[in-house]
Design a protein around this motif. Structure first.
Motif, PDB file in Angstrom:
ATOM      1  N   ASP A  10       0.706  -1.242  -0.044  1.00 26.11           N
ATOM      2  CA  ASP A  10       0.030  -0.233   0.523  1.00 26.11           C
ATOM      3  C   ASP A  10       0.682   1.448   0.106  1.00 26.11           C
ATOM      4  N   ASN A  48      -2.519   0.435  -4.633  1.00 25.18           N
ATOM      5  CA  ASN A  48      -2.286  -0.867  -3.918  1.00 25.18           C
ATOM      6  C   ASN A  48      -1.504  -1.355  -5.146  1.00 25.18           C
ATOM      7  N   ALA A  76      -1.026   2.565   8.136  1.00 22.54           N
ATOM      8  CA  ALA A  76      -1.951   2.428   8.774  1.00 22.54           C
ATOM      9  C   ALA A  76      -2.693   3.770   9.595  1.00 22.54           C
ATOM     10  N   THR A  78      -3.460   2.964  12.579  1.00 22.26           N
ATOM     11  CA  THR A  78      -2.747   2.457  13.790  1.00 22.26           C
ATOM     12  C   THR A  78      -1.680   3.272  14.114  1.00 22.26           C
ATOM     13  N   GLU A 396      -5.796  -3.224  16.098  1.00 27.16           N
ATOM     14  CA  GLU A 396      -6.176  -3.259  14.574  1.00 27.16           C
ATOM     15  C   GLU A 396      -6.781  -5.503  14.580  1.00 27.16           C
ATOM     16  N   ALA A 401     -11.084  -1.462  14.294  1.00 26.88           N
ATOM     17  CA  ALA A 401     -10.321  -0.904  13.083  1.00 26.88           C
ATOM     18  C   ALA A 401     -10.272  -1.976  11.495  1.00 26.88           C
ATOM     19  N   GLN A 402     -11.128  -2.433  11.758  1.00 23.59           N
ATOM     20  CA  GLN A 402     -11.476  -3.858  10.773  1.00 23.59           C
ATOM     21  C   GLN A 402     -12.082  -3.233  10.321  1.00 23.59           C
ATOM     22  N   ASN A 405     -10.646  -0.323   8.062  1.00 20.34           N
ATOM     23  CA  ASN A 405     -10.070  -0.991   7.157  1.00 20.34           C
ATOM     24  C   ASN A 405     -10.326  -1.513   5.747  1.00 20.34           C
ATOM     25  N   GLU A 408     -11.251   1.843   4.186  1.00 19.33           N
ATOM     26  CA  GLU A 408     -10.311   2.231   3.116  1.00 19.33           C
ATOM     27  C   GLU A 408     -10.380   1.248   2.262  1.00 19.33           C
ATOM     28  N   GLN A 409      -9.951   0.122   2.324  1.00 22.87           N
ATOM     29  CA  GLN A 409      -9.853  -1.334   1.135  1.00 22.87           C
ATOM     30  C   GLN A 409     -10.693  -0.232  -0.534  1.00 22.87           C
TER      31      GLN A 409
END
Length: 825
Positions: A10, A48, A76, A78, A396, A401-402, A405, A408-409
């Protein structure tokens, strides 16, 4: 398609300004040996990359650098920066020891220690926590404590800094360009002002003053275009900056020749265009500034999610609780959440009871009761009571946090609709430059009476009007805003592609249990003999069932708890397998069971025959409550439909979709439920492994198929469907087999997912239409196609204004997706 790559990188990319840049960065990355796929997003400024184990991050960064852009590994959300106060250092050797100790800690990216300030600045990633760093320093023989900790600079901060930089350059450009514009255009527009300039300043002196001011504009606020655009030209990979650089330098250079070497130009062509060069730069900076501000608003959903997590937790230390940074929490820590506080991280309640507002995660407005053994989610809000919680996930691993993520993906992904756009825009800038060159020579050779100056002006107008910023932003900004808004509504797109595929669906297939129904037996009916107290009889039934472990017992006891009924003590409890239960309450013999149990006791149930038939026809199971020698109540247990199932299916029909139900229940029960809900197709009596075959049957019958399941037992079906939609309950977000995850148990989320998909794709098509239509319509006008007809020419200044407004329009249109409202249920 299953991805066989072994590594995912990333990257943060800087220097991209248009869709052409995206294409060049992607091509550069794909040329690296071992790279299987590269996806670059202009809106998120991220790349990516899927690659094999032979590829190193340095190879990718070098490839991007050689293409003329900057790249770095993305940190990230985090990622942390911490500042520690270090005690006990006396010399440079101490500094070196502390730095080495910190750098040995897993996850530390950099550590810088200052002897004079006695501070250490450390950048690190999960699973490292602040306490690990402090421990490392203590082992090295020094003492440390947290001075300041914060999230690393994120995309929102970066864009704010970019906007501030653009704002400063814009103000400087406007201040310097205004006198140039007034001196040149004022004389054309107001004859009296022209005479005043001639009498008091002189034309040549006016041009000299404009030269000085224009030079300052090009050197300072305009340098950003030349610094990127000119090297891109030498690499034969021109971008938007190249168009601006060539256009403004052409106007400026022509004006410099007219000012200092007029003998080189035909007499009728001696004129200056300093005002065009400086106003173009000012207007494009204005457009870039508006674009940067609007881009910042596209990331608000992510920032909102990050802001849900509190900074401080009350962690148990011995016999008391102490306030600690949330990053220092570890699994199995004991924390306390006071009334009104946000829950710091995921965990299980070990003491206390309260109601928790989970609406920020699930979209459900009603607070959820929490007591011992219940799970809580980090970021949700504790209401009345105090809770003691054992942490189960930190960093994470948390649900929040999941979610971040996942969003963002999805925001960084590329839709199939973008592929064609990328092919076009990759060659768009070179084509525009060629068109500008053709425009110049056509005017020069076929309209000699117009002169060299108009040939230049029209060529510059073509260059400026055609900047493909809007094309590059059309798709990714809509995806960012659409998926961000979806997250706020409790709909998580694990892949951006699901946005487009969902819109193409023809049929939605639902698993029944836990999806259309609540997934747990409930007491749906409680009918008493006339003259009996229903509340008192329910207490008898719940008291007796409280001794049973049967699922039906949970339904009766739960119904009593909801009414806050206290239970009687039970004596001589006995369970008769397959029939019912019995016991003694306050000197009364109490019996509860099916009709055969009552018959075995020689108790008549004939006075409930009508109600029993009605309940059976509704797919409910009737049971009877008898006290001593009389049957006093009939109760029904069923797995009822969710309250919003009917309205959700009606809404899906309104969206033009067919609805199917796949169930393991017997055909009569399944068809009864389907009739209640208006479901088009029923496939009943299927085993879990047969659901995949049922989906294949639906695909053949209807086309693109979406499957909605509870995400636990439906993994094969979710994976095999064209689009898998998993209904979660807040804690089930990490469902790997689903394309879309619903945080709430409500299937109204399915409607929201389809509505968002349709709205986002519609928004993308609007953006693409206007981005392309704008160029198709205005490039010929800029080239002067209307001049022979009605004398119309497009000034380069108006071209710059139109170009700036096109990007702003695309971004503003994408931001309309933020106003999509949650469906009511």
């Amino acid at each position: 398609m299953q991805n066989t790559s072994e590594q995912k990188f990333d990257l943060d990319i800087s220097g991209m300004s248009c869709a052409s840049c995206v294409g060049r960065v992607e091509r550069a990355l794909k040329k690296v040996e071992g790279v299987e796929n590269a996806n670059v997003n202009l809106a998120t400024e991220r790349a990516n990359v899927d690659a094999n184990n032979q590829v190193k991050a340095e190879d990718l960064i070098q490839a991007v650098t050689q293409a003329g852009y900057s790249a770095s590994l993305h940190h990230a959300a985090t990622a942390q920066h911490i500042q520690l106060a270090v005690e006990g250092m006396t010399c440079a050797s101490c500094v070196g020891r502390v730095e080495r100790a910190l750098k040995k800690v897993e996850g530390v990216e950099s550590a810088s220690v200052n002897l004079a300030t006695e501070r250490a600045d450390v950048d690190f990633n999960a699973p490292t926590v602040a306490q690990d760093l402090i421990t490392a320093i203590e082992k090295a023989g020094y003492a440390a404590q947290i001075l300041k900790q914060q999230q690393n600079r994120d995309l929102d901060q970066k864009r704010e800094e970019e906007a501030q930089s653009l704002y400063k350059d814009l103000i400087l450009a406007v201040v310097l360009a205004a006198p140039v514009f007034i001196l040149e255009m004022g004389g054309h527009l107001i004859p009296a002002f022209h005479h005043w300039i001639m009498a008091n300043i002189g034309m040549h002196n006016s041009w000299l003053l404009q030269f000085i001011l224009a030079t300052l504009v090009l050197i300072f606020p305009g340098r950003r275009f030349y610094k990127i655009g000119i090297p891109a030209l030498f690499r034969a990979a021109p971008d938007m900056n190249s168009l601006v650089a060539v256009g403004t330098l052409a106007a400026y250079s022509y004006s410099v020749i007219a000012t200092f070497l007029p003998q080189l130009l035909p007499e009728q062509s001696i004129a200056v265009y300093y005002e065009s060069a400086v106003v173009i730069i000012a207007l494009i900076l204005f457009g870039r500034y508006l674009e940067a501000k609007a881009k910042g608003r596209t990331t608000q959903a992510i920032q909102h999610l990050i802001a849900l997590q509190p900074k401080i937790a009350h962690r148990k230390n011995g016999d008391h609780f102490e306030d600690v940074e949330i990053t220092s929490l570890q699994s199995n820590d004991i924390i306390m959440i006071k009334p009104g506080e946000k829950i710091p991280t995921d965990g299980t309640v070990i003491d206390g009871s309260s109601y928790v507002d989970e609406s920020m995660m699930t979209g459900e407005p009603i607070a959820v009761a929490k007591t011992i053994h219940d799970k809580v989610i980090g970021g949700t809000v504790n209401q009345q009571g105090s809770l003691t919680v054992k942490t189960t996930a930190v960093g994470e691993q948390t649900v929040l946090a999941q979610i971040i993520n996942m969003v963002e993906q999805a925001q960084g992904s590329k839709l199939p609709i973008q592929t064609l756009v990328d092919r076009i825009t990759l060659w768009f800038v070179p084509a525009v430059m060629l068109l500008a060159l053709i425009t110049f020579f056509v005017w020069l050779f076929f309209a000699p009476q117009a002169g060299l100056s108009l040939a230049l002006v029209n060529a510059v107008a073509v260059l400026i009007i055609a900047c493909p910023c809007a094309m590059g932003l059309a798709t990714p900004t809509s995806i960012m805003v659409g998926t961000g808004r979806a997250a706020e509504m409790g709909v998580l797109f694990r892949q951006g592609e699901a946005l487009q595929r969902l819109k193409d669906s023809k049929v939605v297939a639902f698993d029944k249990t836990g999806t259309l129904t609540l997934g747990q037996p409930q007491l749906t009916d409680f009918i008493c003999v006339e003259g009996q107290d229903e509340t008192n009889l329910l207490r008898y039934a719940a008291s007796l069932e409280s001794q049973s472990e049967h699922p039906i017992a949970d339904a009766v006891v739960h119904a009593a708890k909801e009414k806050n009924l206290s239970l009687f003590p039970i004596q001589q409890f006995q369970a008769i397998v397959g029939s019912g239960i019995q016991g003694q309450i306050e000197q009364h013999k109490v019996y509860l069971g099916a009709v055969r149990f009552m018959q075995s006791l020689n108790l008549s149930v004939s006075h409930f025959s009508i109600q029993a038939e009605q309940l059976a026809n509704q797919g409910k199971s009737p049971f009877y409550l008898a006290i001593d020698d009389q049957v006093l109540a009939i109760l029904a247990i069923a797995d009822p439909l969710k309250p919003d199932s009917l309205s959700a299916i009606q809404a899906l029909h309104t969206l033009g979709l067919k609805v199917a139900m796949i169930s393991g229940d017997n055909k009569t029960t399944a068809e009864n439920i389907a009739a209640q809900l208006g479901i088009d197709t029923v496939i009943a009596e299927v085993l879990p492994e047969e659901k995949v075959q049922a989906l294949t049957q639906l695909k053949q019958q209807y086309g693109v198929t979406a499957f909605v399941g509870d995400g636990i037992n439906d993994a094969p079906a979710l994976a095999s469907a064209d689009i898998g939609i998993a209904i979660g309950t807040g804690t089930d977000v990490a469902i790997e087999t689903a394309d879309v995850v619903l945080m709430s148990g409500s299937i109204q989320g399915v409607v929201n997912a389809f509505a968002l998909s349709q709205a986002t794709i519609r928004n993308i098509k609007q953006n693409l239409f206007w981005a392309f239509a704008y160029n198709v319509a205005l490039i010929p006008i800029a080239a002067g196609i209307l001049y022979p007809i009605n004398g119309t020419l497009l000034s380069p200044m108006f071209a710059a204004a139109a170009m700036a407004l096109s990007s702003t329009f695309v971004l503003t249109n994408a931001l309309r997706l933020k106003r999509i409202r949650i469906s009511q249920h």
